[in-house]
Scaffold this active site. Structure first.
Site, PDB file in Angstrom:
ATOM      1  N   GLY A 100       0.785  -1.238   0.000  1.00 30.82           N
ATOM      2  CA  GLY A 100       0.000   0.000   0.000  1.00 30.82           C
ATOM      3  C   GLY A 100       0.810   1.278   0.000  1.00 30.82           C
ATOM      4  NE  ARG A 134      19.395  -0.164 -41.619  1.00 27.49           N
ATOM      5  CZ  ARG A 134      18.860  -1.276 -42.100  1.00 27.49           C
ATOM      6  NH1 ARG A 134      19.575  -2.397 -42.187  1.00 27.49           N
ATOM      7  NH2 ARG A 134      17.594  -1.290 -42.483  1.00 27.49           N
ATOM      8  CD  GLN A 186      23.376  19.114 -39.599  1.00 26.69           C
ATOM      9  OE1 GLN A 186      22.290  19.576 -39.927  1.00 26.69           O
ATOM     10  NE2 GLN A 186      24.482  19.809 -39.666  1.00 26.69           N
ATOM     11  N   GLY A 204      14.076  -0.462 -36.774  1.00 28.92           N
ATOM     12  CA  GLY A 204      13.280  -1.645 -36.437  1.00 28.92           C
ATOM     13  C   GLY A 204      14.062  -2.663 -35.619  1.00 28.92           C
ATOM     14  CD  GLU A 209      17.651   2.833  -3.630  1.00 25.23           C
ATOM     15  OE1 GLU A 209      17.649   3.306  -2.495  1.00 25.23           O
ATOM     16  OE2 GLU A 209      17.814   1.636  -3.881  1.00 25.23           O
TER      17      GLU A 209
HETATM   18  C1  LIG Z   1      11.983  -3.391  -9.470  1.00 25.36           C
HETATM   19  C2  LIG Z   1      11.784  -2.697  -8.173  1.00 25.36           C
HETATM   20  C3  LIG Z   1      12.628  -2.932  -7.108  1.00 25.36           C
HETATM   21  C4  LIG Z   1      12.415  -2.314  -5.873  1.00 25.36           C
HETATM   22  N1  LIG Z   1      13.226  -2.618  -4.818  1.00 25.36           N
HETATM   23  C5  LIG Z   1      12.930  -2.140  -3.571  1.00 25.36           C
HETATM   24  C6  LIG Z   1      13.670  -2.561  -2.420  1.00 25.36           C
HETATM   25  O1  LIG Z   1      14.652  -3.293  -2.518  1.00 25.36           O
HETATM   26  N2  LIG Z   1      13.254  -2.146  -1.205  1.00 25.36           N
HETATM   27  C7  LIG Z   1      12.187  -1.306  -1.034  1.00 25.36           C
HETATM   28  O2  LIG Z   1      11.867  -0.964   0.100  1.00 25.36           O
HETATM   29  N3  LIG Z   1      11.470  -0.881  -2.111  1.00 25.36           N
HETATM   30  C8  LIG Z   1      11.822  -1.276  -3.357  1.00 25.36           C
HETATM   31  N4  LIG Z   1      11.091  -0.868  -4.462  1.00 25.36           N
HETATM   32  C9  LIG Z   1       9.942  -0.008  -4.247  1.00 25.36           C
HETATM   33  C10 LIG Z   1      10.164   1.410  -4.713  1.00 25.36           C
HETATM   34  O3  LIG Z   1      11.044   2.070  -3.840  1.00 25.36           O
HETATM   35  C11 LIG Z   1       8.796   2.068  -4.803  1.00 25.36           C
HETATM   36  O4  LIG Z   1       8.107   1.478  -5.885  1.00 25.36           O
HETATM   37  C12 LIG Z   1       8.897   3.569  -5.006  1.00 25.36           C
HETATM   38  O5  LIG Z   1       9.390   4.186  -3.842  1.00 25.36           O
HETATM   39  C13 LIG Z   1       7.549   4.185  -5.358  1.00 25.36           C
HETATM   40  O6  LIG Z   1       6.559   3.795  -4.475  1.00 25.36           O
HETATM   41  P1  LIG Z   1       5.150   3.225  -5.020  1.00 25.36           P
HETATM   42  O7  LIG Z   1       5.470   2.185  -6.038  1.00 25.36           O
HETATM   43  O8  LIG Z   1       4.361   2.832  -3.848  1.00 25.36           O
HETATM   44  O9  LIG Z   1       4.506   4.433  -5.763  1.00 25.36           O
HETATM   45  P2  LIG Z   1       3.585   5.567  -5.067  1.00 25.36           P
HETATM   46  O10 LIG Z   1       4.266   6.091  -3.858  1.00 25.36           O
HETATM   47  O11 LIG Z   1       2.216   5.029  -4.910  1.00 25.36           O
HETATM   48  O12 LIG Z   1       3.593   6.682  -6.194  1.00 25.36           O
HETATM   49  C14 LIG Z   1       2.795   6.616  -7.357  1.00 25.36           C
HETATM   50  C15 LIG Z   1       2.995   7.889  -8.172  1.00 25.36           C
HETATM   51  O13 LIG Z   1       2.609   9.028  -7.407  1.00 25.36           O
HETATM   52  C16 LIG Z   1       3.688   9.951  -7.315  1.00 25.36           C
HETATM   53  N5  LIG Z   1       3.675  10.572  -5.994  1.00 25.36           N
HETATM   54  C17 LIG Z   1       3.518   9.968  -4.779  1.00 25.36           C
HETATM   55  N6  LIG Z   1       3.556  10.859  -3.798  1.00 25.36           N
HETATM   56  C18 LIG Z   1       3.754  12.064  -4.360  1.00 25.36           C
HETATM   57  C19 LIG Z   1       3.912  13.403  -3.877  1.00 25.36           C
HETATM   58  N7  LIG Z   1       3.876  13.675  -2.562  1.00 25.36           N
HETATM   59  N8  LIG Z   1       4.089  14.396  -4.779  1.00 25.36           N
HETATM   60  C20 LIG Z   1       4.156  14.143  -6.103  1.00 25.36           C
HETATM   61  N9  LIG Z   1       4.012  12.906  -6.633  1.00 25.36           N
HETATM   62  C21 LIG Z   1       3.838  11.891  -5.772  1.00 25.36           C
HETATM   63  C22 LIG Z   1       4.938   9.128  -7.524  1.00 25.36           C
HETATM   64  O14 LIG Z   1       6.021   9.945  -7.994  1.00 25.36           O
HETATM   65  C23 LIG Z   1       4.460   8.136  -8.558  1.00 25.36           C
HETATM   66  O15 LIG Z   1       4.520   8.735  -9.831  1.00 25.36           O
HETATM   67  C24 LIG Z   1      11.342  -1.420  -5.713  1.00 25.36           C
HETATM   68  C25 LIG Z   1      10.506  -1.144  -6.808  1.00 25.36           C
HETATM   69  C26 LIG Z   1      10.710  -1.760  -8.026  1.00 25.36           C
HETATM   70  C27 LIG Z   1       9.786  -1.470  -9.170  1.00 25.36           C
END
Ligand SMILES: Cc1cc2nc3c(=O)[nH]c(=O)nc-3n(C[C@H](O)[C@H](O)[C@H](O)COP(=O)(O)OP(=O)(O)OC[C@H]3O[C@@H](n4cnc5c(N)ncnc54)[C@H](O)[C@@H]3O)c2cc1C
Length: 399
Positions: free
Chosen positions: A133, A282, A293, A354, A377
């Site tokens: 969540g 290519r 260019q 392509g 991150e």
């Molecule tokens: C392949 C992968 C590996 C990962 N590995 C790790 C890991 O090792 N450990 C770990 O803890 N997590 C990990 N993550 C989780 C990752 O850190 C989160 O997906 C990320 O922090 C975003 O959180 P969310 O997915 O819940 O998106 P949300 O927080 O739900 O955000 C959804 C959208 O809303 C925007 N948004 C949210 N709040 C705001 C705000 N206040 N202002 C403006 N825009 C906002 C976000 O920029 C985004 O565009 C991983 C994710 C992926 C995809």
């Protein structure tokens, strides 16, 4: 040797180490990366090679069995590794963050216990804040540890998106602990959870259900982690005291951001190399496409971005190495390098015409990898928020 992304002022030792990593990437990673990625196969032979080179202990001090290198050396190594295959840099990134957190915030007992084994790669770390969540809004985590009358803690809840969640045997997990503090951020604690590597119930009350099937960034496992009555003690709290977890995690993420920027630099350089090479082979309309260019200008724009991102990443790493806080620079470097990486990869993809869409060409893999850097991150928009707020603090008008 690439003309781009050269770094001035490195010591002989740093130069030698980066050269070794570059050779390892050329010989052991690039030839197999795309094939393994398409099979979503864990690169065990590459990991074993990195263990031998001491990569897992690059930044762990020599007194704990590591190489005691700087964040800059680490970031430049990551840049080279990501140029070969981004997933491999993902395998070391969470390990590096957890080792950094143990070193900075752990008790002496925790350092003695974990760091020597982390330096050899016998213990491998995963880092867990996100939940199904919430990701950006860390204050909303629900996984909770409750202390019983016997002093032991019981953890319940569900974590999400753990890079290396299956392969790691140590997870630094952020949970809620109601210690009665007035701020939500002071009611969070990082627990060090020992587990077996693999899937299923990997420790008492700790289940890793399986790998999440991803669009790219394959090979490295990304998982959920379920706590169902996991019992633990004060000895497993990072630093020994509850309530400090949020700040410890943010410190870890700050160095992690330099690492993500370095990955963006490496992937972008590879995309540029693939583009500049293809453009000289290519032919269309009676000449090599590099002689049109529009293509030449595209390559020039790509190279400028590759170079600029590297400079910013190096600045952020050096600032941290000098003992100063680098939250602004790390945020800027991560934001710029990940955005530029996406753009450079897209440009290289277009140069391939392509064929860029064919799985036979490496750029297809890079095209699926680059978007991850815009999310992990801290998303690009979260970086902009950090950068903006920090600047407003520094440039605050005097009343
Ligand atoms: C392949 C992968 C590996 C990962 N590995 C790790 C890991 O090792 N450990 C770990 O803890 N997590 C990990 N993550 C989780 C990752 O850190 C989160 O997906 C990320 O922090 C975003 O959180 P969310 O997915 O819940 O998106 P949300 O927080 O739900 O955000 C959804 C959208 O809303 C925007 N948004 C949210 N709040 C705001 C705000 N206040 N202002 C403006 N825009 C906002 C976000 O920029 C985004 O565009 C991983 C994710 C992926 C995809």
């Amino acid at each position: 040797m690439s003309r781009l992304q050269q770094t001035d002022g490195l010591t002989e030792e740093q130069t030698e180490l980066i050269k070794l990593v570059r050779e390892f990437v050329e010989e052991q990673i690039i030839p197999v990366a795309t094939e393994l990625e398409h099979r979503d196969e864990y690169p065990q032979a590459i990991v074993d090679g990195m263990k031998e080179m001491g990569i897992f202990g690059l930044m762990i001090p020599e007194e704990y069995g590591g190489l005691g290198e700087s964040l800059l050396t680490y970031a430049l190594s990551v840049e080279e590794i990501a140029r070969g295959w981004m997933s491999v840099s993902g395998i070391i990134n969470t390990h590096f963050i957890v080792a950094y957190m143990v070193l900075q915030h752990g008790t002496e007992e925790q350092k003695q216990h974990y760091l020597p084994k982390m330096a050899t790669g016998e213990i491998r770390g995963a880092f867990s804040m996100s939940e199904p969540g919430c990701g950006s809004d860390v204050s909303a985590i629900k996984t909770k540890a409750v202390r019983g009358d016997d002093g032991a803690w019981t953890v319940n809840g569900q974590k999400m998106w753990l890079t290396n969640g299956g392969s790691a045997n140590l997870v630094a997990v952020l949970v809620k602990t109601d210690t009665g503090a007035d701020s939500v951020y002071k009611n969070m604690t990082t627990f060090l959870v020992d587990k077996e590597s693999g899937f299923g119930e990997t420790a008492q009350g700790v289940t890793v259900p399986g790998k999440i099937d991803k669009m790219g960034y394959k090979g490295v496992d990304t998982t959920e982690l379920i706590f169902d009555g996991h019992r633990t003690t004060d000895a497993q709290i990072l630093g020994g005291e509850p309530g400090k977890g949020f700040y410890q995690m943010m410190d870890g993420v700050e160095v992690g951001r330099v690492n993500v920027a370095a990955r963006g630099c490496g992937v972008a350089r590879r995309a540029f190399e693939l583009g500049v090479s293809y453009a000289q082979q290519r032919e269309t309309f009676g000449k090599k496409i590099v002689d049109h260019q529009a293509v030449l200008f595209r390559l020039a724009d790509m190279a400028v971005k590759v170079e600029a991102a590297h400079e910013m990443m190096v600045k952020a790493a050096r600032k941290k190495d000098s003992g100063q806080r680098n939250d602004l620079e790390a945020g800027m470097a991560k934001y710029l390098a990940s955005e530029y990486c996406s753009q450079v990869v897209e440009d290289s993809f277009r140069i391939h015409g392509g064929y860029g869409y064919s799985k036979e060409y490496e750029i297809e893999r890079l095209y699926r990898e680059a978007p991850m850097l815009l999310i992990g991150e801290g998303t690009a928009d979260i970086q902009r928020m950090i950068i903006g707020r920090r600047l407003v603090e520094d440039y605050k008008l005097k009343a």
